[in-house]
Design a protein around this motif. Structure first.
Motif, PDB file in Angstrom:
ATOM      1  N   ASP A   2       0.846  -1.188   0.000  1.00 45.93           N
ATOM      2  CA  ASP A   2       0.000   0.000   0.000  1.00 45.93           C
ATOM      3  C   ASP A   2       0.887   1.246   0.000  1.00 45.93           C
ATOM      4  O   ASP A   2       1.770   1.385   0.855  1.00 45.93           O
ATOM      5  CB  ASP A   2      -0.894  -0.025   1.241  1.00 45.93           C
ATOM      6  CG  ASP A   2      -1.943   1.071   1.237  1.00 45.93           C
ATOM      7  OD1 ASP A   2      -1.832   1.997   0.420  1.00 45.93           O
ATOM      8  OD2 ASP A   2      -2.886   0.975   2.053  1.00 45.93           O
ATOM      9  N   PRO A   3       0.693   2.180  -0.954  1.00 38.39           N
ATOM     10  CA  PRO A   3       1.522   3.380  -0.977  1.00 38.39           C
ATOM     11  C   PRO A   3       1.390   4.222   0.288  1.00 38.39           C
ATOM     12  O   PRO A   3       2.279   5.004   0.619  1.00 38.39           O
ATOM     13  CB  PRO A   3       1.035   4.160  -2.200  1.00 38.39           C
ATOM     14  CG  PRO A   3      -0.066   3.393  -2.797  1.00 38.39           C
ATOM     15  CD  PRO A   3      -0.243   2.119  -2.053  1.00 38.39           C
ATOM     16  N   ASP A   4       0.277   4.063   1.004  1.00 36.76           N
ATOM     17  CA  ASP A   4       0.122   4.802   2.262  1.00 36.76           C
ATOM     18  C   ASP A   4       1.074   4.287   3.336  1.00 36.76           C
ATOM     19  O   ASP A   4       1.299   4.954   4.336  1.00 36.76           O
ATOM     20  CB  ASP A   4      -1.319   4.695   2.764  1.00 36.76           C
ATOM     21  CG  ASP A   4      -2.294   5.442   1.864  1.00 36.76           C
ATOM     22  OD1 ASP A   4      -1.846   6.381   1.168  1.00 36.76           O
ATOM     23  OD2 ASP A   4      -3.483   5.086   1.857  1.00 36.76           O
ATOM     24  N   ASP A   5       1.637   3.089   3.123  1.00 45.92           N
ATOM     25  CA  ASP A   5       2.576   2.519   4.080  1.00 45.92           C
ATOM     26  C   ASP A   5       4.024   2.881   3.754  1.00 45.92           C
ATOM     27  O   ASP A   5       4.952   2.362   4.375  1.00 45.92           O
ATOM     28  CB  ASP A   5       2.449   0.995   4.113  1.00 45.92           C
ATOM     29  CG  ASP A   5       1.109   0.557   4.683  1.00 45.92           C
ATOM     30  OD1 ASP A   5       0.488   1.361   5.414  1.00 45.92           O
ATOM     31  OD2 ASP A   5       0.689  -0.575   4.393  1.00 45.92           O
TER      32      ASP A   5
END
Length: 85
Positions: A14-17
């Protein structure tokens, strides 16, 4: 229901991670030699080419393109010979 065979599977992140970018990371983004920024990419030419718009007959373009990559350079060379430079 059909499945997508191009699925990324379980390796997706996940790019949010993504890790938080720090100033140390930003400081290392540009390479310097002393106080001079090291430029990336192709070096600048002494004499750059000039962009022009030129209309040519389709058969002329097809003939040069048939020779494969570099057809624009071949047209330039043919024009250079015609101009006797």
């Amino acid at each position: 229901m059909m499945t997508n065979e191009k699925s990324t599977g379980g390796n997706w992140i996940d790019p949010d991670d993504a890790p938080k970018l720090t100033q140390d990371w930003a400081d290392g983004a540009d390479a310097y030699v002393g106080q001079t920024l090291v430029r990336r990419g192709r070096p600048k030419l002494e004499q750059t080419k000039q962009h022009v718009s030129l209309r040519l007959d389709p058969d002329v373009i097809a003939s040069f393109k048939a020779g494969g990559p570099g057809w624009q350079a071949r047209i330039n060379e043919a024009l250079r010979k015609a101009a006797r430079l």
